[in-house]
Design an enzyme around this catalytic site. Structure first.
Site, short mmCIF file in Angstrom:
data_model
loop_
_atom_site.label_atom_id
_atom_site.label_comp_id
_atom_site.label_asym_id
_atom_site.label_seq_id
_atom_site.Cartn_x
_atom_site.Cartn_y
_atom_site.Cartn_z
N CYS A 114 53.59 -17.83 -43.15
CA CYS A 114 54.17 -17.15 -44.33
C CYS A 114 55.13 -18.04 -45.11
O CYS A 114 55.44 -17.78 -46.26
CB CYS A 114 54.89 -15.88 -43.90
SG CYS A 114 53.80 -14.73 -43.10
N HIS A 264 58.85 -13.68 -49.69
CA HIS A 264 57.61 -13.45 -48.96
C HIS A 264 57.57 -11.96 -48.63
O HIS A 264 58.57 -11.39 -48.19
CB HIS A 264 57.52 -14.26 -47.67
CG HIS A 264 56.33 -13.81 -46.87
ND1 HIS A 264 55.06 -13.95 -47.36
CD2 HIS A 264 56.24 -13.15 -45.70
CE1 HIS A 264 54.22 -13.41 -46.49
NE2 HIS A 264 54.90 -12.92 -45.48
N ASN A 294 50.04 -8.19 -47.59
CA ASN A 294 50.66 -9.46 -47.18
C ASN A 294 49.61 -10.56 -47.23
O ASN A 294 48.65 -10.53 -46.45
CB ASN A 294 51.20 -9.28 -45.74
CG ASN A 294 51.79 -10.54 -45.16
OD1 ASN A 294 51.78 -11.60 -45.79
ND2 ASN A 294 52.31 -10.44 -43.94
#
Ligand code: UT7
Length: 337
Positions: A114, A264, A294
């Protein structure tokens, strides 16, 4: 005269198939209500099974190169951040390079989950500032939909992820003053003692079998990501809040001076917790997780591209980006757009 780097083109690609929470209800023993309430996600894009990560990356790259108004042959380095590569090796950057028909230039994969965008940005910025390269293509691409456990066992993770890619062209230029568009700073961190909090165990040389995966491991679902969601949530809020604060302090900028924040987005609740903790003024955090889910490394640049395309992010604005993810890895950046 010193050199700095600036973003001169950005593009994105989202696969056309949109998957709603209601569709996941049919296979995952979950509910639209649970997903919205706990994570804020409503839909995500999933690729066609024939598509590859480098295909997504290619489409985003074409758009970024077009917007940058450069000839593809002017690109002198490719960096691809992905946790869902085409193959274990060689890196996805090599597959993308072949599709772009740009042989000879370096093609590097960043495997920082991420935090991939910030790690890749940090590399691009340093290579450009050093004078080694003039134009770097930075691509973040994820194709999670082929890597998810779509049985009720996988519901904790499989509801979160979406596919997508975003690309940027960064150019080295002579420093034109503090107010000119540029990457001001990047900061990257990791702590491998938490590596197994979110990881994909198999296939892997770390597995106690001669073929890296066996039938028992497949039965256990060890080919799918394993996550301690609660622990990650807590660490994410703490590290992202501190990383953002440190970034602003290092640049002697107050939170109020930042026009837009790109976090993020693993879970909308994480972003909201950071907003609350840092007392961010409403409307400053730009979220796309509701629509995209995501998308790991691609989340931040997809958000930036979305904001540019919708006229929210305009030239000259000050933006900060912050990420946290598997590794643990985390980091931040400050950019004058
Ligand atoms: O991008 C990579 C980094 N990842 C993250 O940052 C993720 C961070 N963590 C999270 O976002 C959250 O921990 C999750 C969204 C993954 C999970 O939310 P949670 O509130 O931590 O749920 P939980 O895992 O503690 O589970 C709570 C309950 C359990 O049921 P019981 O034991 O209370 O009866 C789970 O079985 O929710 C159940 N559950 C679900 N129910 C419906 C877990 N997943 C689901 C689901 N649908 N998809």
């Amino acid at each position: 005269m010193s050199i700095c780097s600036e973003v001169i083109g950005i593009g994105s690609y989202l696969p056309s198939k949109v998957v709603s929470n209601q569709e996941l209800e049919k296979v995952l023993d979950t509910s639209d209500e649970w997903i919205r309430k706990r994570c804020g996600i409503q839909t995500r894009h999933w690729a066609d099974t024939k598509e590859t990560t480098s295909d997504l990356a290619l489409r985003a790259s074409h758009k970024a190169i077009e917007q940058a108004q450069i000839d593809p042959s002017d690109i002198d380095m490719i960096i691809v951040a992905t946790v869902t590569p085409d193959h274990e090796f060689p890196g996805t950057a090599c597959f993308l390079q072949a599709k772009l028909e740009l042989p000879g230039i370096p093609a590097i994969d960043v495997r920082q989950q991420c935090s991939g965008f910030i790690y890749a940005l940090s590399q691009a910025d340093l290579y450009l500032k050093s004078g080694a390269y003039k134009n770097v293509l930075l691509v973040c691409a994820e194709l999670h939909s082929k890597c998810l456990d779509l049985t009720p066992r996988g519901r904790g993770l499989s509801i979160l992820f979406g596919d997508g890619a975003a690309a940027m062209v960064l150019r080295a230029k002579d420093y034109e003053g503090k107010e000119a568009s540029q990457v001001y700073s990047t900061a990257i961190h990791s702590d491998g003692s938490f590596a197994k909090m979110l990881w994909c165990p198999a296939p892997g040389n770390g597995m106690p079998c001669p073929t890296r995966i066996d039938a028992g491991m497949l039965e256990e679902g060890l080919q799918f990501p394993q996550m301690n969601g609660r622990a990650i949530f807590t660490h994410a809020v703490r590290h992202m809040s501190k990383s953002l604060t440190d970034c602003l302090e290092a640049n002697q900028v107050s939170l109020d001076e930042v026009d837009l924040l790109f976090f993020h987005q693993a879970n909308l609740r994480i972003c909201e917790a950071i907003e609350k903790q840092l007392e961010v003024r409403p409307g400053r955090v730009y979220n796309t997780i509701q629509e995209y889910g995501n998308t790991t490394a691609a989340t931040i640049p997809l958000g930036i591209e979305h904001a540019v395309r919708n006229g929210v992010l305009k030239k000259g604005m000050l933006i900060a980006t912050v990420a946290f993810g598997s590794g643990f890895t985390w980091g931040s950046s400050l950019i004058r757009w």
